[in-house]
Design a protein around this motif. Structure first.
Motif, mmCIF file in Angstrom:
data_model
loop_
_atom_site.group_PDB
_atom_site.id
_atom_site.type_symbol
_atom_site.label_atom_id
_atom_site.label_comp_id
_atom_site.label_asym_id
_atom_site.label_seq_id
_atom_site.Cartn_x
_atom_site.Cartn_y
_atom_site.Cartn_z
ATOM 1 N N ALA A 103 0.902 -1.255 0.165
ATOM 2 C CA ALA A 103 0.070 0.188 -0.202
ATOM 3 C C ALA A 103 1.044 0.945 -0.003
ATOM 4 C CB ALA A 103 -0.846 0.019 1.261
ATOM 5 N N ILE A 108 -1.558 3.280 -1.874
ATOM 6 C CA ILE A 108 -2.996 3.096 -1.990
ATOM 7 C C ILE A 108 -3.104 3.241 0.004
ATOM 8 C CG2 ILE A 108 -4.710 1.700 -1.548
ATOM 9 C CD1 ILE A 108 -2.804 0.350 -4.200
ATOM 10 N N ILE A 110 -5.399 2.038 2.850
ATOM 11 C CA ILE A 110 -6.085 1.058 3.419
ATOM 12 C C ILE A 110 -6.902 1.416 5.038
ATOM 13 C CG2 ILE A 110 -6.035 -1.282 4.114
ATOM 14 C CD1 ILE A 110 -3.814 -2.114 3.071
#
Length: 268
Positions: A103, A108, A110
């Motif tokens: 991530a 990204i 989470i």
């Protein structure tokens, strides 16, 4: 061509009548040979010839526009572990740790909570990916993973599960296309919720065997030493690259990358 204004005053001139128009032209014998031959050509044929030479392509010769590309099903990358600070940095949570590393590397977040899991959505290249950390505790991981797969209709071959393995040497990775649970309760739960289907890839992270006669349950819940965590960081870099290759180039290339021995300097 010479036009004469008074047709009656000039006897050598032939008068030619056109509808609603009267013009006087020199007799044909006075025309130059080139002009006479030009006038004698069938005009419609010349027009057809010119049109056919520059006629546009027929519609059948034009390639049809490409069909719109269907959106890809997302890859589901699941890291197994136990929720809560109590279990942070323990051996049983290396699946969580590698998903967090992916991530961070791919930008990204989470942060969504759904299907009893922490979930993040993004892309690697142009391939959509969902990163998942089930919050059901390890032994019930399948409850969360099964629900996500069912809701998004993700093919099992596009579900990668990352988890710890006692049977692998510490910090070693192993990529497999399918298999059983090998005594791992998290994997057992997932297979059960997949109705016995074992045909999904998995990335195993070696945590080594417990020393002496230590109970394996106690061993997997032990935190890593500082040196072990440093070694794992090299392993996580390989894991990140393995996931990139998997999504962009396919399972075989990813497995070759993972399962090939790495230089020893990475473990220093």
């Amino acid at each position: 061509m010479r036009v004469v204004g008074n047709c009656n005053s000039l006897s050598p001139i032939a008068a030619v009548g056109w509808p609603n128009l009267r013009r006087c032209f020199l007799p044909s014998k006075t025309l130059t040979p080139s002009l006479s031959s030009t006038l004698s050509l069938p005009l419609p044929l010349r027009r057809v010839s010119r049109i056919s030479s520059s006629a546009p392509m027929e519609p059948a010769d034009v390639a049809p526009p490409p069909e719109p590309k269907k959106p890809n099903k997302p890859w589901l990358v699941v890291g197994l572990g136990n929720p809560g600070k109590k279990y942070d940095d323990t051996r049983h949570n290396v699946g969580f740790e590698l998903v967090d590393a992916i991530a961070e590397a791919e930008g990204i977040s989470i942060s969504s909570v759904s299907f009893k899991a922490l979930l993040g959505k993004g892309f690697i290249g142009d391939v959509p990916i969902m990163l998942v950390k089930p919050q059901t505790f390890m032994n019930s991981s399948g409850e969360s993973v099964g629900a996500i797969v069912s809701y998004y209709k993700i093919p099992h071959k596009q579900v990668l599960v990352i988890y710890d393995d006692l049977d692998l040497p510490f910090a070693k990775l192993k990529m497999l296309p399918k298999g059983g649970h090998g005594g791992h309760n998290g994997m057992k739960s997932i297979i059960d919720h997949f109705k016995g289907n074992r045909d999904f890839p998995r990335l195993r992270i070696g945590i080594g065997r417990p020393p002496g006669k230590m109970d394996p349950v106690n061993f997997v819940l032990r935190p890593f030493t500082r040196q072990e965590q440093e070694e794992l960081n090299f392993t996580f870099q390989d894991g990140i690259e393995a996931v990139r290759i998997l999504l962009l180039e396919g399972f075989n290339k990813s497995a070759t990358f993972v399962n090939t021995a790495k230089p020893l300097k990475q473990l220093g």
